[in-house]
Design a protein around this motif. Structure first.
Motif, PDB file in Angstrom:
ATOM      1  N   PRO A 179     -33.044  17.006 -23.087  1.00 24.15           N
ATOM      2  CA  PRO A 179     -32.151  16.043 -22.422  1.00 24.15           C
ATOM      3  C   PRO A 179     -32.359  16.035 -20.911  1.00 24.15           C
ATOM      4  O   PRO A 179     -32.612  17.076 -20.301  1.00 24.15           O
ATOM      5  CB  PRO A 179     -30.747  16.558 -22.768  1.00 24.15           C
ATOM      6  N   MET A 187     -24.696  11.822 -24.210  1.00 18.59           N
ATOM      7  CA  MET A 187     -24.271  13.142 -24.684  1.00 18.59           C
ATOM      8  C   MET A 187     -22.766  13.157 -24.965  1.00 18.59           C
ATOM      9  O   MET A 187     -22.311  13.675 -25.990  1.00 18.59           O
ATOM     10  CB  MET A 187     -24.612  14.220 -23.653  1.00 18.59           C
ATOM     11  N   LYS A 191     -21.443  13.237 -28.969  1.00 15.54           N
ATOM     12  CA  LYS A 191     -20.624  14.314 -29.528  1.00 15.54           C
ATOM     13  C   LYS A 191     -19.369  13.758 -30.188  1.00 15.54           C
ATOM     14  O   LYS A 191     -18.901  14.277 -31.211  1.00 15.54           O
ATOM     15  CB  LYS A 191     -20.242  15.310 -28.434  1.00 15.54           C
ATOM     16  N   PRO A 225     -32.729  11.340 -31.371  1.00 10.64           N
ATOM     17  CA  PRO A 225     -32.999  11.995 -30.087  1.00 10.64           C
ATOM     18  C   PRO A 225     -34.238  11.467 -29.366  1.00 10.64           C
ATOM     19  O   PRO A 225     -34.851  12.188 -28.584  1.00 10.64           O
ATOM     20  CB  PRO A 225     -33.199  13.451 -30.513  1.00 10.64           C
ATOM     21  N   THR A 347     -31.326   8.712 -24.047  1.00 12.47           N
ATOM     22  CA  THR A 347     -30.775   9.661 -25.023  1.00 12.47           C
ATOM     23  C   THR A 347     -31.802  10.685 -25.509  1.00 12.47           C
ATOM     24  O   THR A 347     -31.667  11.248 -26.591  1.00 12.47           O
ATOM     25  CB  THR A 347     -30.168   8.883 -26.208  1.00 12.47           C
ATOM     26  N   ILE A 350     -30.907  13.978 -27.448  1.00 11.17           N
ATOM     27  CA  ILE A 350     -29.466  13.941 -27.733  1.00 11.17           C
ATOM     28  C   ILE A 350     -29.233  13.207 -29.053  1.00 11.17           C
ATOM     29  O   ILE A 350     -29.437  11.992 -29.131  1.00 11.17           O
ATOM     30  CB  ILE A 350     -28.697  13.239 -26.598  1.00 11.17           C
TER      31      ILE A 350
END
Length: 352
Positions: A179, A187, A191, A225, A347, A350
Motif C-alpha cells: 500500500p 484502506m 475495512k 489489491p 488501492t 488493499i
C-alpha cells in the motif's frame, strides 16, 4: 589604484551573463544527471520485472521502449463545450490500449500483475518525459547563451527533482504490491466493507452495502489489491440509477503544505479526488443534477509520502478517519437515509 576596481567591473559588464550562465549551468547539469539516472533505472527495473513476472515469449525491450515514447495529444479547447468528455475519451482509450498491449506480452498474466506493470510503465514514461523536457529547456538556453531563459529552469528544478525522486522511490512498493500513502482512502472504506456483500459496479470499482447508525451505507472503492483508482464517476451514475443517496462523503489523501504535519486529518466540502479532473467533473455534475451535498475528509501528506510505501503515521490514522466519518454521518443525515461513502485513491495492496 582605480584600475584595480575598474577592470573587474568592466569584465562583469561584458561577460557577467556568461559567468552567471556557466555557474547556473553547473547546478542544472547535476539535476539533469539525477533525472537521467531515475529515467534509466526505472526503465531497467520495469524490463527486469516484466521478464521475471510475465515470462514473455520474446524479449520485451523493444516494445517497452516504444511504449516509453508514447505521447497523448489533448483535444482542442478553443471551444470548451464538451472538452471534458473528449479528454476522458482520450485518456481512457490510452489506458485501454496500454493494458491490452502489455497483456499481449504474456496473455496468461493475472489482473493484479497487469495493474502493477501498468503503473510501473506510467512511472517510467513520466520520468522519461520529465528528463526530455528539462534537458531540452537547458540545451536551448545554453545554445543561445540566454541567461534569462535558464532562470525559470533553475527555479522549478528543485520541485521537479522532488517529484521525480518520489516516483523513483515508489517503484519498490508497486513491485511488491504494498500500500502507498494515496491508498489511505480505500484502506478506510475497504475495512468497512470487509463483512459486507460486494459487487463490481464499474470498471475496477466495487460497491458494498451495510448499515450504520440506522442509515444505509453504500461503500465504494477501487477494486483491490491491484494498482488502480477505479472509475468512481461511472460507478456513481450506476448507483444513482438504482438508489439515490442523501449525502456523499469522499475520503482521500491530500498534499500538505510546507510547515503542516503529515498525517493530519481535515474536513471540507466538495469532491476530494485528484487526477486530470475528468472524474471530479463527472462526480460534481451528477451531484449537482441530483442536489446531493458532497462532504470530504482528507489525510494530508507530502508528494513522496503519497506515492511511496504508506508510513505508519498515515496508516494509524485510519481509525480516526472512521470515527470522523461516523460523526459526519450522524450530524448530516437522519435515520433511514442513505450515505454514499467513497474511498478515493490507489488501492494497491488493499483488499476489500
Amino acid at each position: 589604484m582605480m584600475l584595480i576596481w575598474i577592470i573587474p567591473i568592466f569584465i562583469f559588464v561584458l561577460y557577467g551573463q556568461r559567468i552567471q550562465l556557466a555557474v547556473t549551468s553547473g547546478e542544472i547539469k547535476k539535476g539533469i544527471k539525477k533525472l537521467e539516472d531515475y529515467k534509466t533505472k526505472s526503465r531497467t527495473e520495469l524490463i527486469s520485472y516484466i521478464k521475471k513476472n510475465m515470462n514473455p515469449a520474446e524479449d520485451p525491450t523493444k516494445k517497452i521502449d516504444r511504449f516509453l515514447d508514447y505521447f497523448t495529444i489533448m483535444p482542442v479547447d478553443m471551444d470548451p463545450n464538451g472538452i471534458v468528455g473528449k479528454v476522458r475519451h482520450i485518456i481512457r482509450a490510452r489506458e485501454d490500449y496500454t493494458r491490452e498491449h502489455v497483456k499481449s506480452l504474456s496473455p496468461q498474466t493475472s489482473e493484479l500483475e497487469l495493474t502493477k506493470i501498468q503503473t510501473l510503465l506510467e512511472i517510467a514514461t513520466t520520468l522519461q518525459m520529465i528528463h526530455k523536457v528539462i534537458n531540452h529547456m537547458f540545451l536551448t538556453a545554453k545554445k543561445q547563451n540566454n541567461y534569462p531563459l535558464i532562470l525559470p529552469l533553475q527555479m522549478i528544478l528543485p520541485f521537479i527533482l522532488e517529484e521525480a525522486e518520489a516516483m523513483h522511490k515508489a517503484i519498490p512498493a508497486f513491485k511488491m504490491g504494498q500500500p502507498i500513502g494515496d491508498g489511505i482512502g480505500p484502506m478506510v472504506v475497504g475495512k468497512m466493507m470487509l463483512e459486507s456483500k460486494k459487487e463490481s459496479v464499474a470498471f475496477q470499482t466495487v460497491l458494498g452495502e451495510t448499515q450504520h447508525d440506522q442509515r444505509k451505507l453504500l461503500l465504494l472503492k477501487a477494486e483491490g489489491p491491484g494498482s488502480t483508482v477505479g472509475r468512481p464517476g461511472d460507478a456513481m451514475e450506476i448507483i444513482l440509477s438504482k438508489n439515490k443517496p442523501d449525502i456523499i462523503i469522499m475520503v482521500d489523501a491530500a498534499l500538505k503544505m510546507e510547515g503542516e504535519d503529515s498525517a493530519t486529518i481535515a474536513q471540507g466540502f466538495g469532491a476530494a479526488i485528484g487526477g486530470i479532473g475528468t472524474e471530479r467533473f463527472q462526480i460534481e455534475d451528477i451531484a449537482t443534477k441530483n442536489n446531493i451535498p458532497i462532504f470530504a475528509i482528507v489525510i494530508k501528506q507530502s508528494v513522496k509520502e503519497a506515492i511511496t510505501l504508506m508510513t505508519k503515521d498515515i496508516a494509524d490514522k485510519a481509525d480516526d478517519v472512521r470515527s470522523q466519518i461516523s460523526e459526519m454521518i450522524h450530524d448530516n443525515t437522519r435515520p433511514g437515509q442513505t450515505v454514499l461513502l467513497i474511498g478515493v485513491g490507489n488501492t494497491m495492496g488493499i483488499p476489500q
